[in-house]
Design a protein around this motif. Structure first.
Motif, mmCIF file in Angstrom:
data_model
loop_
_atom_site.group_PDB
_atom_site.id
_atom_site.type_symbol
_atom_site.label_atom_id
_atom_site.label_comp_id
_atom_site.label_asym_id
_atom_site.label_seq_id
_atom_site.Cartn_x
_atom_site.Cartn_y
_atom_site.Cartn_z
ATOM 1 N N PRO A 32 1.370 6.535 3.977
ATOM 2 C CA PRO A 32 1.852 6.376 5.361
ATOM 3 C C PRO A 32 3.350 6.669 5.455
ATOM 4 O O PRO A 32 4.096 6.440 4.504
ATOM 5 C CB PRO A 32 1.556 4.903 5.663
ATOM 6 C CG PRO A 32 0.512 4.491 4.663
ATOM 7 C CD PRO A 32 0.798 5.291 3.442
ATOM 8 N N GLU A 33 3.784 7.156 6.610
ATOM 9 C CA GLU A 33 5.209 7.459 6.849
ATOM 10 C C GLU A 33 5.779 8.412 5.811
ATOM 11 O O GLU A 33 6.954 8.314 5.445
ATOM 12 C CB GLU A 33 6.030 6.156 6.870
ATOM 13 C CG GLU A 33 5.531 5.097 7.833
ATOM 14 C CD GLU A 33 5.547 5.566 9.280
ATOM 15 O OE1 GLU A 33 6.415 6.384 9.624
ATOM 16 O OE2 GLU A 33 4.674 5.135 10.050
ATOM 17 N N GLN A 34 4.935 9.358 5.355
ATOM 18 C CA GLN A 34 5.388 10.240 4.273
ATOM 19 C C GLN A 34 6.458 11.231 4.735
ATOM 20 O O GLN A 34 7.231 11.721 3.918
ATOM 21 C CB GLN A 34 4.191 11.000 3.677
ATOM 22 C CG GLN A 34 4.523 11.687 2.355
ATOM 23 C CD GLN A 34 3.275 12.114 1.603
ATOM 24 O OE1 GLN A 34 2.179 12.088 2.138
ATOM 25 N NE2 GLN A 34 3.447 12.519 0.363
ATOM 26 N N TYR A 73 0.827 -1.218 0.000
ATOM 27 C CA TYR A 73 0.000 0.000 0.000
ATOM 28 C C TYR A 73 0.858 1.264 0.000
ATOM 29 O O TYR A 73 0.582 2.212 -0.744
ATOM 30 C CB TYR A 73 -0.915 -0.008 1.225
ATOM 31 C CG TYR A 73 -1.771 1.230 1.355
ATOM 32 C CD1 TYR A 73 -2.939 1.371 0.609
ATOM 33 C CD2 TYR A 73 -1.400 2.265 2.216
ATOM 34 C CE1 TYR A 73 -3.727 2.507 0.724
ATOM 35 C CE2 TYR A 73 -2.187 3.399 2.335
ATOM 36 C CZ TYR A 73 -3.348 3.517 1.585
ATOM 37 O OH TYR A 73 -4.110 4.650 1.700
ATOM 38 N N ASN A 74 1.913 1.294 0.817
ATOM 39 C CA ASN A 74 2.765 2.489 0.903
ATOM 40 C C ASN A 74 3.372 2.835 -0.452
ATOM 41 O O ASN A 74 3.311 3.982 -0.903
ATOM 42 C CB ASN A 74 3.893 2.266 1.920
ATOM 43 C CG ASN A 74 3.381 2.192 3.340
ATOM 44 O OD1 ASN A 74 2.223 1.872 3.575
ATOM 45 N ND2 ASN A 74 4.239 2.483 4.299
ATOM 46 N N ASP A 109 -3.136 12.474 3.714
ATOM 47 C CA ASP A 109 -2.436 11.379 4.404
ATOM 48 C C ASP A 109 -2.614 10.040 3.695
ATOM 49 O O ASP A 109 -2.775 8.995 4.329
ATOM 50 C CB ASP A 109 -2.931 11.255 5.860
ATOM 51 C CG ASP A 109 -2.491 12.431 6.710
ATOM 52 O OD1 ASP A 109 -1.412 12.982 6.440
ATOM 53 O OD2 ASP A 109 -3.235 12.786 7.652
ATOM 54 N N GLN A 149 0.662 3.987 -3.045
ATOM 55 C CA GLN A 149 0.236 5.379 -2.861
ATOM 56 C C GLN A 149 1.371 6.352 -3.173
ATOM 57 O O GLN A 149 1.138 7.454 -3.684
ATOM 58 C CB GLN A 149 -0.254 5.588 -1.423
ATOM 59 C CG GLN A 149 -1.549 4.859 -1.085
ATOM 60 C CD GLN A 149 -2.728 5.368 -1.899
ATOM 61 O OE1 GLN A 149 -2.708 6.460 -2.457
ATOM 62 N NE2 GLN A 149 -3.776 4.552 -1.971
#
Length: 427
Positions: free
Chosen positions: A316-318, A285-286, A313, A289
């Motif tokens: 994640p963890e951007q 997913y990360n 958002d 995206q």
């Protein structure tokens, strides 16, 4: 060396690259964590505020490094290495768990990640050992000691579990190659990776068939005067096939499901398009995206603070491992190309500085710095754009993280300090 002399002899071009990367990184951290409730730049309770604080702390640390004698780092390199190893051991008893990894010490205002210190300590200790007059890297015993210096920290980091940070230490093997390690080690490592990947993609049967076919063709086509020992070749082929047989066991019995899914996504091992897409939207997913965010930025980007996926958002963890996707969305191809060029120019400059060192310790440490930064840079960007599996490695000077910024700064400026002390004048 006086303060004025240090200011005169420090490589200001490298300093410029450092400041530009930290500044651009901070702007993207601010953008990826910005909310209307916390618009202030100097709010140190926010992530961008904390990063700004650690940039200030890094500047203070840099001043201290420049004030020390260059010989200090060579003299105490072994001690720093021992301290970093002890801190890694202490994590098993006093470590703080964040996102499933016990990789930090909680020190109140911030969390200290000793693996970052260990990178500095290991690069210094390796340079110290290799530059010792009694070390001959052509000897097997000295090769073993050099490998042990590199391998002890990742051996302690993997169980945290933090395989991404552990992987970085293997970059230091290139320092040993630069100093004369036989290239067949590199060939064996490359072959192991190749056999591992091809076994996952095509199976052991095809790998074994290919090796046997290559051996048969070699013996049929080689010239009579060209002699190679038959037994070692056959032994090598057998070991390679046995290694290929072990790959499936490791993949199915040692790797966790999330690791298998990441390899399946990266190597397209799953042939069912529906299942592959499902993996992309779950374990991948990360990256999925991140790719979408970069793609949406186009050539010029959406503008600073205007990234819709960043603001929503979606990634994640951007602000940490995936900070490069913010650059892609808001600054577009122009922004991502600028960041890549800055990193590349910095690394090339550091290679130039390393090559002009007359002191062996300084040169070897310089190549340690280059290897660590290059691995971080290459793997992080490859992960963010989807050409490498997700590992969890920050972008140096760019990603959010107090320990990361502080120790990357130490890593770099220790070398720049050593460079100011080079014996060759007038360069």
């Amino acid at each position: 060396m006086s303060g004025r002399s240090v200011l005169k002899r420090i490589d200001w071009l490298s300093v410029l690259f450092y400041v530009l990367l930290v500044t651009i990184g901070w702007l993207n951290i601010y953008s990826s964590t910005f909310t209307d409730a916390n618009p202030s730049i100097f709010n140190f309770s926010t992530l961008h505020g904390k990063q700004l604080f650690f940039f200030g702390a890094s500047i203070v640390t840099i001043i201290v490094i420049m004030a020390l004698e260059a010989s200090f780092f060579e003299r105490f390199s072994s001690l720093l290495y021992i301290v970093s190893v002890v801190l890694l051991l202490g994590l098993f008893f006093f470590g703080k768990t964040i996102a499933g990894a016990t990789s930090w010490y909680s020190l109140g205002f911030f969390n200290l990640q000793p693996s970052e210190l260990a990178k500095v300590g290991t690069a210094l200790a390796l340079a110290k050992y290799l530059s010792d007059i009694q070390t001959d890297i052509k000897r097997r015993k000295d090769q073993l000691y050099a490998f042990l210096i590199i391998l002890i920290p990742p051996f302690l980091i993997v169980p945290q579990p933090d395989p991404g940070s552990a992987l970085i230490f293997f970059a230091l093997i290139f320092v040993i190659f630069r100093e004369g390690l036989p290239l067949y080690y590199l060939a064996i490592g490359f072959l192991a990776v190749l056999v591992f990947v091809t076994t996952l993609m095509f199976g052991t049967l095809w790998v074994g068939f290919t090796i046997v076919l290559l051996l048969v063709l070699f013996f049929l086509l080689k010239k009579k005067r060209f002699k190679l020992p038959i037994v070692p070749l056959i032994t090598f082929a057998v070991v390679t096939i046995l290694f290929s047989l072990s790959v499936n066991f490791v993949f199915n019995s040692v790797f966790e499901q999330r690791h298998r899914d990441r390899f399946s996504l990266w190597l397209r091992l799953e042939k069912d398009p529906a299942k592959l897409e499902q993996i992309r939207k779950t374990i991948g997913y990360n990256t999925y995206q991140s790719e979408k965010a970069i793609e949406s930025g186009g050539f010029f980007g959406k503008g600073f603070l205007e990234g819709t996926r960043t603001k929503g958002d979606f990634v994640p963890e951007q602000h940490t491992d995936y900070i490069f996707s913010t650059v892609g969305e808001e600054w577009g191809f122009i922004g991502t190309a600028t960041v890549v060029i800055l990193f590349t120019l910095m690394l090339l400059r550091l290679v130039h500085l390393a090559e002009r060192q007359k002191n062996n310790f300084s040169r070897m440490y310089g190549y340690g710095v280059i290897s660590i930064l290059l691995f971080h840079y290459f793997i992080n960007i490859g992960m963010v754009i989807g050409v490498l599996p997700t590992i969890g490695i920050p972008l140096p000077f760019f990603s959010y993280g107090g320990s990361g910024l502080l120790f990357f700064s130490i890593l770099l400026f220790v070398f720049l300090k050593l460079d100011t002390n080079r014996l060759k004048e007038g360069i």
